[in-house]
Design an enzyme around this catalytic site. Structure first.
Site, PDB file in Angstrom:
ATOM      1  N   ASP A  79       0.837  -1.196   0.000  1.00 29.33           N
ATOM      2  CA  ASP A  79       0.000   0.000   0.000  1.00 29.33           C
ATOM      3  C   ASP A  79       0.876   1.252   0.000  1.00 29.33           C
ATOM      4  OD1 ASP A  79      -2.827   1.194   0.573  1.00 29.33           O
ATOM      5  OD2 ASP A  79      -1.457   2.253   1.923  1.00 29.33           O
ATOM      6  N   TYR A  91       2.634   9.924  -0.262  1.00 37.36           N
ATOM      7  CA  TYR A  91       3.746   9.426   0.560  1.00 37.36           C
ATOM      8  C   TYR A  91       5.108   9.730  -0.074  1.00 37.36           C
ATOM      9  CZ  TYR A  91      -0.044   6.543   2.579  1.00 37.36           C
ATOM     10  OH  TYR A  91      -1.210   6.097   3.132  1.00 37.36           O
ATOM     11  N   LYS A 132      -2.716   5.842  -4.481  1.00 39.98           N
ATOM     12  CA  LYS A 132      -3.880   6.702  -4.241  1.00 39.98           C
ATOM     13  C   LYS A 132      -3.751   8.056  -4.924  1.00 39.98           C
ATOM     14  CE  LYS A 132      -3.866   4.592   0.330  1.00 39.98           C
ATOM     15  NZ  LYS A 132      -2.500   4.554   0.839  1.00 39.98           N
ATOM     16  N   HIS A 150      -7.843   9.165  -2.266  1.00 43.53           N
ATOM     17  CA  HIS A 150      -7.266   9.153  -0.914  1.00 43.53           C
ATOM     18  C   HIS A 150      -8.254   9.675   0.139  1.00 43.53           C
ATOM     19  CE1 HIS A 150      -3.016   9.145   1.007  1.00 43.53           C
ATOM     20  NE2 HIS A 150      -3.904   8.965   1.940  1.00 43.53           N
TER      21      HIS A 150
HETATM   22  N1  LIG Z   1      -5.739   6.029   3.454  1.00 44.51           N
HETATM   23  C1  LIG Z   1      -5.271   6.782   4.427  1.00 44.51           C
HETATM   24  O1  LIG Z   1      -5.700   7.936   4.617  1.00 44.51           O
HETATM   25  C2  LIG Z   1      -4.218   6.223   5.343  1.00 44.51           C
HETATM   26  C3  LIG Z   1      -3.946   6.879   6.568  1.00 44.51           C
HETATM   27  C4  LIG Z   1      -2.983   6.319   7.405  1.00 44.51           C
HETATM   28  C5  LIG Z   1      -2.319   5.162   7.034  1.00 44.51           C
HETATM   29  N2  LIG Z   1      -2.570   4.561   5.824  1.00 44.51           N
HETATM   30  C6  LIG Z   1      -1.849   3.333   5.404  1.00 44.51           C
HETATM   31  O2  LIG Z   1      -1.914   2.371   6.453  1.00 44.51           O
HETATM   32  C7  LIG Z   1      -0.599   1.954   6.813  1.00 44.51           C
HETATM   33  C8  LIG Z   1      -0.519   1.543   8.260  1.00 44.51           C
HETATM   34  O3  LIG Z   1      -0.951   2.560   9.133  1.00 44.51           O
HETATM   35  P1  LIG Z   1       0.030   3.414  10.066  1.00 44.51           P
HETATM   36  O4  LIG Z   1       1.408   3.363   9.529  1.00 44.51           O
HETATM   37  O5  LIG Z   1      -0.627   4.725  10.242  1.00 44.51           O
HETATM   38  O6  LIG Z   1      -0.081   2.709  11.491  1.00 44.51           O
HETATM   39  P2  LIG Z   1       0.137   1.249  12.103  1.00 44.51           P
HETATM   40  O7  LIG Z   1       0.428   0.273  11.036  1.00 44.51           O
HETATM   41  O8  LIG Z   1      -1.015   1.028  13.015  1.00 44.51           O
HETATM   42  O9  LIG Z   1       1.400   1.479  13.037  1.00 44.51           O
HETATM   43  C9  LIG Z   1       2.696   1.567  12.518  1.00 44.51           C
HETATM   44  C10 LIG Z   1       3.646   1.596  13.724  1.00 44.51           C
HETATM   45  O10 LIG Z   1       3.531   0.369  14.439  1.00 44.51           O
HETATM   46  C11 LIG Z   1       4.820  -0.193  14.698  1.00 44.51           C
HETATM   47  N3  LIG Z   1       4.663  -1.658  14.566  1.00 44.51           N
HETATM   48  C12 LIG Z   1       4.546  -2.380  13.436  1.00 44.51           C
HETATM   49  N4  LIG Z   1       4.366  -3.676  13.698  1.00 44.51           N
HETATM   50  C13 LIG Z   1       4.359  -3.796  15.054  1.00 44.51           C
HETATM   51  C14 LIG Z   1       4.191  -4.889  15.926  1.00 44.51           C
HETATM   52  N5  LIG Z   1       3.996  -6.125  15.460  1.00 44.51           N
HETATM   53  N6  LIG Z   1       4.263  -4.653  17.259  1.00 44.51           N
HETATM   54  C15 LIG Z   1       4.465  -3.402  17.733  1.00 44.51           C
HETATM   55  N7  LIG Z   1       4.605  -2.316  16.957  1.00 44.51           N
HETATM   56  C16 LIG Z   1       4.566  -2.515  15.603  1.00 44.51           C
HETATM   57  C17 LIG Z   1       5.715   0.402  13.632  1.00 44.51           C
HETATM   58  O11 LIG Z   1       7.025   0.553  14.150  1.00 44.51           O
HETATM   59  P3  LIG Z   1       8.281  -0.153  13.403  1.00 44.51           P
HETATM   60  O12 LIG Z   1       8.346   0.460  12.032  1.00 44.51           O
HETATM   61  O13 LIG Z   1       9.444   0.196  14.273  1.00 44.51           O
HETATM   62  O14 LIG Z   1       7.964  -1.617  13.367  1.00 44.51           O
HETATM   63  C18 LIG Z   1       5.095   1.756  13.334  1.00 44.51           C
HETATM   64  O15 LIG Z   1       5.670   2.767  14.144  1.00 44.51           O
HETATM   65  C19 LIG Z   1       0.245   3.183   6.443  1.00 44.51           C
HETATM   66  O16 LIG Z   1       1.627   2.886   6.392  1.00 44.51           O
HETATM   67  C20 LIG Z   1      -0.368   3.552   5.124  1.00 44.51           C
HETATM   68  O17 LIG Z   1       0.106   2.685   4.105  1.00 44.51           O
HETATM   69  C21 LIG Z   1      -3.534   5.074   4.997  1.00 44.51           C
END
Ligand SMILES: NC(=O)c1ccc[n+]([C@@H]2O[C@H](COP(=O)([O-])OP(=O)(O)OC[C@H]3O[C@@H](n4cnc5c(N)ncnc54)[C@H](OP(=O)(O)O)[C@@H]3O)[C@@H](O)[C@H]2O)c1
Length: 320
Positions: free
Chosen positions: A45, A50, A79, A112
């Site tokens: 994704d 980004y 997106k 998006h």
């Molecule tokens: N469409 C939209 O508007 C939108 C908005 C937000 C996000 N997104 C997408 O969704 C993806 C994921 O969401 P997000 O990055 O916001 O949040 P997330 O995946 O909930 O959290 C990411 C964080 O969690 C940590 N992490 C990962 N695996 C872990 C585990 N097993 N145990 C403990 N901590 C862990 C990571 O640290 P480390 O890197 O140190 O592992 C990182 O700091 C984004 O990267 C993006 O692609 C889309």
């Protein structure tokens, strides 16, 4: 381990878990996308916003040229950004993403958000245009017109599927009542704090999948600011469930998000966690354990789009 596939309403299949790449810029995007593809991930994704489509695309192309995977094995999501909502900009924006990714087609192209921002041209391109009060400068393009322009991308073969992100149920209804091609997914925040049960049910009834972003409730945000939603993976009952199944708390949370019937896209730049996060398809939480996981719901958002509340299409001012 690899993720099972889920059939979309147009017949294509999406892997049931993907790698999030937000804030994995340049080398990181390359390194961790490549590592993920080498370790079972088939769904990546990214987004124009980004600014890492090029490094993600470099990893994909390298994996293909090394004959480790074929293009059709990989499901790439990107997106359309908010500055490109005007219908006459949509094809150009999509072609820019294709060029960045260095691919012939995108598997799934999402709008998006339903909110348009002012477009100030290409040179220099401004992703977050601000007015003199330092507030975001919006456009009032109707997201229906944007979506109709996205339908043409399917006709042109530039994208296989289209969908939306951050849309509420009323906005989805408006799309369904006016458009030719059904969105295959609505990518929204979905985690233990905001479990989206009503939106999931609403979309499921219309054969639209939910992709869950921030599925781990962004532990890095909570670490820095305790007013942010608390990730359930820190709770001792979730840690105990992990011990029961021989899994990490993060894996328990991701399994819960999957068992809600959604497609989690956790982001990680830690090799062990990248491997762990996809290793959730060999156990099942019981109904009682699902109820426990549901008890963390408070409705608080990690990604509230607070700077967009004044826009006429702001999406989070109704229940779901
Ligand atoms: N469409 C939209 O508007 C939108 C908005 C937000 C996000 N997104 C997408 O969704 C993806 C994921 O969401 P997000 O990055 O916001 O949040 P997330 O995946 O909930 O959290 C990411 C964080 O969690 C940590 N992490 C990962 N695996 C872990 C585990 N097993 N145990 C403990 N901590 C862990 C990571 O640290 P480390 O890197 O140190 O592992 C990182 O700091 C984004 O990267 C993006 O692609 C889309």
């Amino acid at each position: 381990m690899s993720a099972p596939k889920i059939k979309l309403n147009n017949g294509y299949e999406i892997p049931a878990l993907g790698l999030g790449t937000y804030l994995s810029k340049e080398f990181d995007g390359y390194k961790f996308t490549k590592f993920a593809l080498e370790n079972g991930y088939r769904h990546i994704d990214t987004a124009y916003f980004y600014e890492n489509e090029d490094s993600v695309g470099k990893a994909i192309n390298e994996i293909i040229s090394e004959r480790k995977l074929k293009r059709e094995d990989i499901f790439i999501v990107t997106k359309l950004w908010n500055i490109h909502h005007a219908p006459e900009l949509v094809e150009m924006a999509c072609r820019k993403s294709l060029k960045n990714l260095n691919l012939d087609y995108i598997d799934l192209y999402l709008m998006h958000t339903p909110i348009g921002y002012e477009y100030r041209g290409e040179d220099p391109e401004v992703l977050l245009p601000k007015n003199s009060e330092d507030e975001l400068s919006f456009s009032d393009v109707d997201y229906l017109d944007t979506y109709k322009a996205m339908e043409k991308l399917v006709d042109l073969g530039l994208v296989r599927s289209i969908g939306v992100s951050n849309f509420n149920s009323e906005q989805i209804t408006r799309i369904l009542e006016n458009c030719r091609i059904k969105p295959v997914t609505n990518q929204v925040e979905c985690n233990t704090t905001l479990n989206q049960k009503k939106l999931i049910e609403f979309c499921k009834a219309r054969d639209i999948t939910i992709t869950s972003y921030s599925p781990l409730t962004r532990p890095h945000y909570y670490e820095k600011d305790k007013s942010m939603p608390k990730p359930a993976l820190l709770d001792e009952r979730v840690i105990a469930l992990g011990e029961k199944y021989g899994k990490t708390p993060g894996q328990i949370v991701l399994r819960f998000i999957y068992q809600l019937g959604t497609i989690p896209i956790p982001k990680s730049t830690n090799e062990q966690r990248i491997k762990d996060n996809i290793n959730i398809f060999d156990f099942e939480l019981t109904p009682e354990e699902m109820t426990l996981m549901e008890s963390f719901h408070t409705g608080q958002r990690s990604v509230p789009f607070a700077s967009c509340t004044k826009h006429k299409y702001f999406m989070f001012n109704i229940e779901f």
